[in-house]
Scaffold this motif. Structure first.
Motif, PDB file in Angstrom:
ATOM      1  N   HIS A 141       0.734  -1.689  -0.038  1.00 28.90           N
ATOM      2  CA  HIS A 141      -0.129   0.180  -0.772  1.00 28.90           C
ATOM      3  C   HIS A 141       0.704   1.564   0.100  1.00 28.90           C
ATOM      4  N   SER A 142       2.118   1.175   1.121  1.00 26.51           N
ATOM      5  CA  SER A 142       2.311   2.719   1.183  1.00 26.51           C
ATOM      6  C   SER A 142       3.924   1.940   0.009  1.00 26.51           C
ATOM      7  N   LYS A 143       4.574   1.685  -0.406  1.00 27.78           N
ATOM      8  CA  LYS A 143       5.474   1.281  -1.824  1.00 27.78           C
ATOM      9  C   LYS A 143       4.275   2.103  -3.013  1.00 27.78           C
ATOM     10  N   ASP A 144       3.251   1.527  -3.245  1.00 25.39           N
ATOM     11  CA  ASP A 144       1.993   1.927  -4.175  1.00 25.39           C
ATOM     12  C   ASP A 144       2.391   3.705  -3.734  1.00 25.39           C
ATOM     13  N   ILE A 145       2.017   4.033  -2.922  1.00 18.75           N
ATOM     14  CA  ILE A 145       1.724   5.626  -2.960  1.00 18.75           C
ATOM     15  C   ILE A 145       3.138   6.207  -3.271  1.00 18.75           C
ATOM     16  N   LEU A 146       3.846   6.328  -2.697  1.00 22.69           N
ATOM     17  CA  LEU A 146       5.333   6.445  -2.455  1.00 22.69           C
ATOM     18  C   LEU A 146       5.661   6.789  -4.289  1.00 22.69           C
ATOM     19  N   ALA A 147       5.849   5.510  -5.068  1.00 19.49           N
ATOM     20  CA  ALA A 147       5.785   5.181  -5.943  1.00 19.49           C
ATOM     21  C   ALA A 147       4.821   5.964  -7.545  1.00 19.49           C
ATOM     22  N   GLU A 148       4.253   6.134  -6.930  1.00 23.48           N
ATOM     23  CA  GLU A 148       3.082   7.806  -7.555  1.00 23.48           C
ATOM     24  C   GLU A 148       4.245   8.830  -7.430  1.00 23.48           C
ATOM     25  N   GLY A 149       5.092   9.305  -6.255  1.00 27.87           N
ATOM     26  CA  GLY A 149       5.192  10.230  -5.967  1.00 27.87           C
ATOM     27  C   GLY A 149       6.860  10.130  -6.870  1.00 27.87           C
ATOM     28  N   ASN A 150       7.317   8.809  -7.313  1.00 26.62           N
ATOM     29  CA  ASN A 150       8.393   8.976  -7.936  1.00 26.62           C
ATOM     30  C   ASN A 150       8.531  10.033  -9.256  1.00 26.62           C
ATOM     31  N   LEU A 151       9.602  10.323  -9.358  1.00 30.47           N
ATOM     32  CA  LEU A 151       9.446  11.060 -10.119  1.00 30.47           C
ATOM     33  C   LEU A 151       9.999  10.492 -11.730  1.00 30.47           C
ATOM     34  N   SER A 152      11.635  10.607 -12.433  1.00 32.43           N
ATOM     35  CA  SER A 152      11.943   9.503 -13.365  1.00 32.43           C
ATOM     36  C   SER A 152      12.787   8.131 -11.919  1.00 32.43           C
ATOM     37  N   ARG A 153      12.992   8.226 -11.007  1.00 30.26           N
ATOM     38  CA  ARG A 153      12.970   7.244 -10.327  1.00 30.26           C
ATOM     39  C   ARG A 153      12.936   6.993  -9.192  1.00 30.26           C
ATOM     40  N   GLU A 154      13.342   6.144  -8.222  1.00 28.19           N
ATOM     41  CA  GLU A 154      12.598   6.482  -7.373  1.00 28.19           C
ATOM     42  C   GLU A 154      13.836   7.105  -6.232  1.00 28.19           C
ATOM     43  N   LEU A 155      12.600   7.427  -5.107  1.00 26.51           N
ATOM     44  CA  LEU A 155      12.867   8.650  -4.555  1.00 26.51           C
ATOM     45  C   LEU A 155      13.083   8.147  -2.932  1.00 26.51           C
ATOM     46  N   THR A 156      13.695   7.952  -2.187  1.00 31.02           N
ATOM     47  CA  THR A 156      13.745   7.486  -0.618  1.00 31.02           C
ATOM     48  C   THR A 156      13.752   8.750   0.156  1.00 31.02           C
ATOM     49  N   TRP A 157      13.442   9.740  -0.294  1.00 30.19           N
ATOM     50  CA  TRP A 157      13.170  11.030   0.343  1.00 30.19           C
ATOM     51  C   TRP A 157      12.797  11.795   0.135  1.00 30.19           C
TER      52      TRP A 157
ATOM     53  N   PHE B  85      -3.969   9.257  10.521  1.00 35.04           N
ATOM     54  CA  PHE B  85      -2.789  10.031  10.631  1.00 35.04           C
ATOM     55  C   PHE B  85      -1.429   9.577   9.911  1.00 35.04           C
ATOM     56  N   GLU B  86      -2.120   9.053   8.564  1.00 35.35           N
ATOM     57  CA  GLU B  86      -0.967   8.052   7.459  1.00 35.35           C
ATOM     58  C   GLU B  86      -1.158   9.250   6.163  1.00 35.35           C
ATOM     59  N   THR B  87       0.248   9.395   5.124  1.00 32.02           N
ATOM     60  CA  THR B  87       0.485   9.298   3.641  1.00 32.02           C
ATOM     61  C   THR B  87      -1.051   9.045   2.752  1.00 32.02           C
ATOM     62  N   SER B  88      -1.731   9.683   2.565  1.00 30.60           N
ATOM     63  CA  SER B  88      -2.488   8.413   1.823  1.00 30.60           C
ATOM     64  C   SER B  88      -2.077   8.992   0.223  1.00 30.60           C
TER      65      SER B  88
END
Lengths: 638, 638
Positions: free
Chosen positions: A99-115, A153-156
């Motif tokens: 679930h959270s990986k998918d949300i973070l992946a939506e926010g990736n630009l051209s690469r995986e962002l970890t911060w 209290f979670e990033t959606s």
């Protein structure tokens, strides 16, 4: 003589009686042992929140380059949670479960962002008041906006900006959270193509993106969002209008010099130039951008835009023609543009000027209506006269930076260079008092301070340096958030608490009444892969193994899982707990899998079983006296 | 009658005089407004640490599944730092710059690990006292040990266990930090091969690894480290002997049933078995393992070991033959094995028993010397008689878990099920008093509590649930660390502070006198790629571009860097700052690069410039009034 002796006697009696009460005696003893002043004791009693009592306010603070959102209570100044936003955080399972990986992946630009570099949290508003439903926050480094749902209290959601190379004046919301605004910072070509700095003026641009927020779904709807183009000034902090200024948006900038940079070696074109700190600070005045998002919305709806990277962008020309954009001079290198609670004034502080400029919205809009401009900039944007736009300019001190509002005419402004907070009357233009802080304050936050009805009462100074305030913990120091009692604005400000920030550099914060928040303690929604007790199962389909498992104090079911090396594992874990605070963690050792399963939640974990061996899986959250027995074995055969 | 009136008058006078002193009046007013008791005020004054005053103690607490180390001050209970350990953390640049990536990579097992489950921090000791130089911490999920150098408060080394599938009784140190011990938890084949649970008794094993610590280099020397094999009982918490018991190591276990697990569907062999929580808790007694690391060291030095996965392992048979390993029965599902300050007693609590067992080291060693055994277990390890080994057993309450020591004969034990701390005399075997906590305490930590000379004074209850103690922040609750004033042990315990933990589940903590810590404020060492001012340069070698750059308030040099898509970038950034707390951050937008550059530090960042475009790079730590101008452009051409 008799009277004199009597007086002495009474004084003696007073001090004796005071110190002989057991409570007072104990109090004085501790005071002496710990070297506290009477003022310290009053501060202690104003902030101490004993077991069983709750804080009155909650602060949402950015976590800076930690990429998280910090939540803490006032007046106790105790940190309640670091909410995972742009940076994976295993305690929460953030960035570890599907679930959270998918949300973070939506926010990736051209690469995986970890911060991420979070700067400005903005609480959702209804009629200009915080409503406690959502908080939005930006990532300056990888221009994005996150939505945090305060039910959990979670990033959606995370949305990535398709146009900008950075942001800073974000997140800010309109008074009914129609839009979440994201203003660019360092200019770059909007189409994200590489263009030489030789073409800075022609090809580089700033802008603002208005992200449409849909309250029903709790999501930003990118398909109804749009941007407005700005010149390549380096746009900065911004604030949305309210009441008298509803619809307008006030944005600072710092590089009206259009200085492209280039100090140092390595680039023949730009060799031996001034550094940006000088080149971008040459002019005495920069421009406050005043843009109207309602006019921009109309243009967008009318189709008056072009698409860049498939995103609608309203040109400078079109927004100017529609009367939706003008510039107002502002003192050198400003950092705050803060709209008064009634929406009638905008206060701008120039870090390199000692003044705050109090602009009158009425005057500016009259000048605009009468087309009373001093000219246009090189991009055709009309410029208002500084003096004519001003209510007044007030000499506040060294390095004024950000303003918050108490009640009435009272404003509080941080003085970065002077290391002080100044309290002043922004209507009358009078400084009332100053209090020193420790040290070098950036932004400040007041109770309900960005709303139409600030509470006064508490102000927090978000200091950049702590130096000698805390036990030394190595070369990387904590920040220092200092709580100031501003009571009803009639008494003197009193510094009552020093709070170290143990992780991240908070840039901005908002303080909301705690009783406006209403989060749940467990998940009641239906998760698609939820498993009921007794329905646990392992399904194999080719080399894909799906595990439907449950967790409850104190066991996982199933406890033994055998797969073959190379199998693709899809592991659903449903928490059967219902009691609040009964959380289970989940890990498969050495497989870099981790999740947090709150009551009622189903987490999903996907990985390839690419290593043979015996791998315990266990509950990582101490859940019961038999917590250590809450474990199983994941065996991967060759 | 007259006397009565006189008395009333004096009482009236006392209360009047007390309340008319301005300080007392203000105090009482705030007290009333905030609903505080006199006891609350005393607690406030005992804990409040005003601006400019420092905490007396510093706690090092595990961060649980957050994978970090938490540092906080006592009595203020303010968190000073989250030190990055097993989980990347961008604010510190931890896991982002080359230096920290290399350290994390050393700890990778067969894959990149991006988190850890930290449980037990252990401060380095000299003669059994904390010396403030290093702290060690384990990762239970991916069995590893980290070394944190308290000169910098940074992780300096991570070693991965070559044998174990998990750990728990770690990290613990010997009294002069000769060794850092890591005890396995869930048993698995030591060669890490996949073996069916059918062969649990024959092929699964536990063990302890003694990592040799070299104080001169500040590193664990894996080449001088060794392990001792244990039966596949599930070994648990451990403590090292000191003084009278120096050389010995006491280790709990929870699965002397040798229950291999297997509840739930999915595995024909183990279908419909009891869950581990029942199968591993069938016996009334488990075994405390008592092992001698000095005897093991001798065997290792003599070559009495075999190599498994190229790591020296001393067999059960060899360590038993050398008189270096025996078992002592201990009550069901124990969790604490805590050695008294003089080393003469070991206190074990059984979570499912109401008693604490106080073992006499002298008695146990006499039994061993006289070979007075009740028999051996299936693996040939001699077993001592429970009663003969015992000084006494004391009924403490429900769910006793972990013991810390005050002065004299005083011990404090956490009662998990009862939610209380019990203070008792472990020599006389008398319960002195109990105080409730909120809620469900796991471990506790006392001031200098694991040393040969505990201070008394403060005790912290590391509670697993907080429930109603704090403003609700969603389904994942903070933990609650409660500070208890234990003064000199003569007065009653007083709960004086509730501290929420905003990130991670702390399992264990140690509390050291703050003045024993002596970290630096800047780096004075010579970094290999440090760049002096004026020597900044960009060197190209084929498609490898090395940037030697500097940072100082408020500019990077160089400010413009142009490379070609596909170039490999090696970017050294040297901070020229010398003043403490003057930190710069460094990011290249959208390239997932981040670093923290403390004064004097050189950070190195490596990446492939695989995307064309214009990417700002900037300082992420607000460093000066011109911080926003501290930026440059990284241009990647096609």
């Amino acid at each position: 003589m008799f009277t004199y002796i009597k007086k002495l006697g009474i004084l003696f009696l007073i001090s004796t009686l005071f110190t002989t009460s057991i409570f007072a005696q104990t109090l004085r003893q501790i005071q002496q042992e710990r070297g506290l002043s009477d003022q310290d004791i009053l501060a202690a009693v104003k902030t101490y929140t004993p077991t069983g009592k709750l804080d009155e306010y909650v602060v949402f603070s950015s976590g800076g380059q930690a990429g998280q959102l910090i939540v803490y209570g006032v007046p106790s100044m105790r940190i309640l949670k670091y909410v995972g936003v742009f940076t994976p955080e295993p305690w929460q399972g953030w960035g570890f479960d599907k679930h959270s990986k998918d949300i973070l992946a939506e926010g990736n630009l051209s690469r995986e962002l970890t911060w991420g570099d979070t700067h400005h949290p903005a609480l959702s508003e209804t009629n200009g008041d915080y409503d406690g439903q959502y908080v939005f926050i930006n990532d300056k480094a990888n221009p994005r906006i996150a939505v945090i749902d305060l039910k959990y209290f979670e990033t959606s959601q995370i949305v990535a900006n398709p146009l900008f190379a950075s942001n800073h004046g974000a997140a800010v919301v309109s008074p009914n959270t129609e839009y979440v605004a994201e203003v660019s910072q360092y200019a770059a070509p909007l189409d994200k193509k590489p263009v030489s700095l030789d073409e800075y003026e022609e090809s580089y641009r700033g802008g603002v993106t208005y992200w449409k927020f849909d309250r029903a779904s709790g999501k930003i709807d990118a398909s109804k969002s749009f941007a407005v183009e700005f010149p390549p000034y380096v746009q900065d902090i911004s604030d949305m209008g309210k009441l008298a200024s509803n619809g307008w948006h006030f944005i600072n900038s710092i590089n009206t010099e259009l200085y492209p940079g280039g100090f140092g070696p390595g680039n023949t074109e730009f060799k031996n130039k001034l550094p940006n700190e000088a080149g971008m600070s040459a002019n005495d005045m920069d421009y406050m951008h005043v843009v109207n998002w309602q006019i921009a919305e109309k243009l967008y709806e009318d189709g008056t835009f072009t698409r860049i990277n498939d995103f609608p962008v309203i040109s400078i020309e079109d927004i100017v023609d529609a009367g939706g954009l003008f510039l107002v001079p502002e003192p050198k290198s400003p950092h705050g543009a803060d709209v008064s609670p009634d929406g009638q004034y905008v206060i701008v502080s120039g870090k390199l000027d000692t003044h705050a400029s109090v602009y009158s919205v009425e005057k500016m809009l009259n000048l605009l209506e009468n087309k009373d401009f001093v000219g246009t900039d090189d991009y055709g944007i009309p410029i208002l006269d500084y003096q004519k736009s001003l209510h007044r300019a007030v000499n506040l001190g060294l390095g004024p930076l950000h303003t918050q509002f108490g009640g009435g005419n009272i404003a509080y402004t941080s003085l970065y260079v002077e290391s002080a907070i100044v309290k002043w009357d922004y209507i009358e233009g009078k400084v009332i008092e100053k209090t020193p802080i420790h040290y070098n304050v950036g932004h400040i936050t007041a109770a309900e301070g960005d709303t139409v009805s600030p509470d006064g009462k508490y102000l927090i100074s978000l200091n950049k340096l702590s130096l000698d305030r805390f036990v030394n913990v190595g070369p990387l120091y904590p920040q220092n958030h200092q709580l100031i009692d501003i009571n009803d604005g009639t008494k003197k400000m009193q510094l009552i608490y020093d709070m170290p920030l143990p992780l991240g550099e908070p840039h901005y914060a908002q303080m909301i009444k705690a009783d406006k928040l209403n989060p749940v303690s467990r998940y009641t929604e239906q998760f698609p892969n939820a498993t009921r007790p007794g329905r646990e199962r392992i399904e194999r389909n080719g080399n894909e193994v799906t595990i439907y498992s449950t967790s409850i104090r104190s066991r996982f079911s199933p406890e033994v899982i055998e797969v073959k090396r190379g199998d693709r594992i899809i592991w659903h874990v449903t928490s059967l707990e219902r009691a609040k605070d009964q959380v289970h963690g989940f890990t498969v050792n050495q497989y870099n899998v981790h999740g947090s399963l709150e009551p009622g939640e189903t987490g999903t974990f996907e990985f390839i079983a690419d290593e043979a061996g015996v791998f315990p899986f266990y509950c990582t959250e101490f859940c019961s006296a038999l917590h250590l027995e809450m474990a199983g074995m994941f065996i991967v055969t060759e």
